[in-house]
Design an enzyme around this catalytic site. Structure first.
Site, PDB file in Angstrom:
ATOM      1  CG  HIS A 138       2.691   6.288   1.780  1.00  0.00           C
ATOM      2  ND1 HIS A 138       4.075   6.828   2.354  1.00  0.00           N
ATOM      3  CD2 HIS A 138       2.394   5.409   2.743  1.00  0.00           C
ATOM      4  CE1 HIS A 138       4.210   6.248   3.548  1.00  0.00           C
ATOM      5  NE2 HIS A 138       3.327   5.356   3.691  1.00  0.00           N
ATOM      6  CE  LYS A 176       4.921   6.465   9.280  1.00  0.00           C
ATOM      7  NZ  LYS A 176       4.370   5.416  10.386  1.00  0.00           N
ATOM      8  CG  ASP A 177       7.726   2.927  11.134  1.00  0.00           C
ATOM      9  OD1 ASP A 177       6.604   2.610  11.866  1.00  0.00           O
ATOM     10  OD2 ASP A 177       7.544   3.194  10.023  1.00  0.00           O
ATOM     11  CE1 TYR A 220      -4.380   0.844  -0.256  1.00  0.00           C
ATOM     12  CE2 TYR A 220      -3.727   2.847   1.046  1.00  0.00           C
ATOM     13  CZ  TYR A 220      -4.438   2.057   0.260  1.00  0.00           C
ATOM     14  OH  TYR A 220      -5.736   2.761   0.059  1.00  0.00           O
ATOM     15  CG  HIS A 246       6.031   2.975   1.232  1.00  0.00           C
ATOM     16  ND1 HIS A 246       4.800   3.203   1.539  1.00  0.00           N
ATOM     17  CD2 HIS A 246       6.588   2.292   2.234  1.00  0.00           C
ATOM     18  CE1 HIS A 246       4.358   2.586   2.599  1.00  0.00           C
ATOM     19  NE2 HIS A 246       5.248   1.941   3.144  1.00  0.00           N
ATOM     20  N   GLY A 286      12.390   4.027   6.892  1.00  0.00           N
ATOM     21  CA  GLY A 286      12.122   5.386   7.216  1.00  0.00           C
ATOM     22  C   GLY A 286      12.040   5.666   8.755  1.00  0.00           C
TER      23      GLY A 286
END
Length: 352
Positions: free
Chosen positions: A38, A221-222, A36, A41, A219
């Site tokens: 975006h 974000k994690d 999925y 990614h 990333g």
């Protein structure tokens, strides 16, 4: 012109391809994803392409990192849409295995007889032998559900915390080896998701052994996940350079996530409070506010007033992920919060 990537579903096929490319002197970068895709990614892929000659993207929704009570069954997917995006950015290979936990060890259960996510033959994403929180409980009812277990978390719950891979008793799927980064997996997301990082470290180790990349890109974000993978690579002597790529945000400031699709419009508006509050806290820290208690309070209050439910808001050392009381060295302010039924994470590095 769009480039058609090699698509591989079998791990032996993937390993053979990688080794063939390496024998020709090619360097390989891996970008692990759950699909999925975006723009966040795609930015990881663009970063990977700076470091290696060939780029592989894996697409695999990993049941090993979900407890049965979590959102595995609703995690979004769009494989054809993902392929179209990957063609446009020039990915060389896509590894999309069916089930990396199915070893077909029981002759009565032929390989491939489970669903793509490794569950039973009903076609449903479930593990019926686990309770709704993925915990087999002992007699200590004073402790909250899912707060600990034999993953080494504190809290005193007796029993076993399980993922969606595991089934009680019979072990039909055969998988019993797990990779843990014992200290870094505690705290932050590890408190409320005791299965998560064990599952992440294990599946990434499997992907590294199958693909054998020179570089892997994750990333930021994690953030906790990125640090855990870097530590695993160091401790287990993987010859892989693990690169952290900066958070990509939508124009309104919301950190890009596959789960954002589940937000209702009003929930999305409320969720903008996370980035706004973190940005304000970072500005305050850079201008002399070093008390983590005060900074945490401001962020929690802002998210609460916007209608969110805070899972955690912690300021931790960037390397050790240990909480700090005052900002005297580089830290990261990490937040997880619920808006409606969607749990979002975000963070902001503060370098003072």
């Amino acid at each position: 012109m769009a480039k058609e990537p090699e698509i591989m579903r079998d791990k032996d096929q993937m390993r053979t391809w990688s080794r063939s490319m390496r024998s020709k002197g090619k360097t390989l970068a891996l970008v692990p994803t759950m699909g999925y895709l975006h723009q966040g990614h795609l930015s990881l892929i663009q970063e990977a392409q700076k470091h290696c000659q060939l780029t592989i993207v894996s697409i695999y929704i990993n049941p090993g990192q979900f407890a049965p009570s979590e959102d595995l069954s609703t995690y979004p997917s769009d494989f054809q849409g993902d392929l179209e995006k990957l063609k446009k950015v020039g990915v060389d290979a896509v590894f999309c295995p069916k089930n990396l936990y199915d070893y077909a060890i029981d002759s009565k259960i032929p390989s491939g007889s489970y669903s793509d996510l490794g569950f039973d033959g009903t076609g449903e994403r479930k593990v019926g032998s686990c309770d709704e929180n993925g915990v087999e409980f002992g007699k200590d009812e004073k402790n909250p559900r899912g707060s600990s277990g034999d993953l080494g978390f504190e809290g005193g719950v007796k029993g076993k915390v399980v993922s969606c891979v595991e089934e009680k008793g019979d072990g039909r799927l055969g998988h019993e080896t797990w990779v843990r980064v014992e200290r870094l997996e505690k705290g932050l997301c590890g408190n409320s998701r005791p299965v998560f990082f064990r599952g992440v470290a294990t599946i990434v180790a499997k992907l590294f052994n199958i693909v054998e990349p020179d570089v892997a890109v994750f990333g930021k974000k994690d953030y906790q996940q990125w640090r855990i993978i870097r530590r695993m690579v160091r401790d287990l002597d993987f010859g892989i350079n693990v690169i952290g790529s900066e958070i990509v945000r939508d124009v309104d400031g919301l950190a890009m996530s596959s789960r954002n699709v589940h937000l209702l419009p009003e929930e999305r508006d409320k969720a903008l409070s996370i980035n706004k509050a973190l940005s304000k806290a970072k500005f305050s820290a850079q201008n002399g506010q070093i008390s983590c208690k005060e900074l945490r309070h401001s962020v929690v209050q802002a998210i609460f007033e916007a209608g969110g439910r805070v899972d955690y808001a912690e300021i931790v050392d960037q390397e050790s992920l240990k909480p700090v009381e005052e900002i005297k060295s580089p830290v990261v302010f990490s937040v997880a919060a619920w808006f409606g039924k969607v749990r979002l994470i975000d963070n902001m590095e503060i370098n003072v």
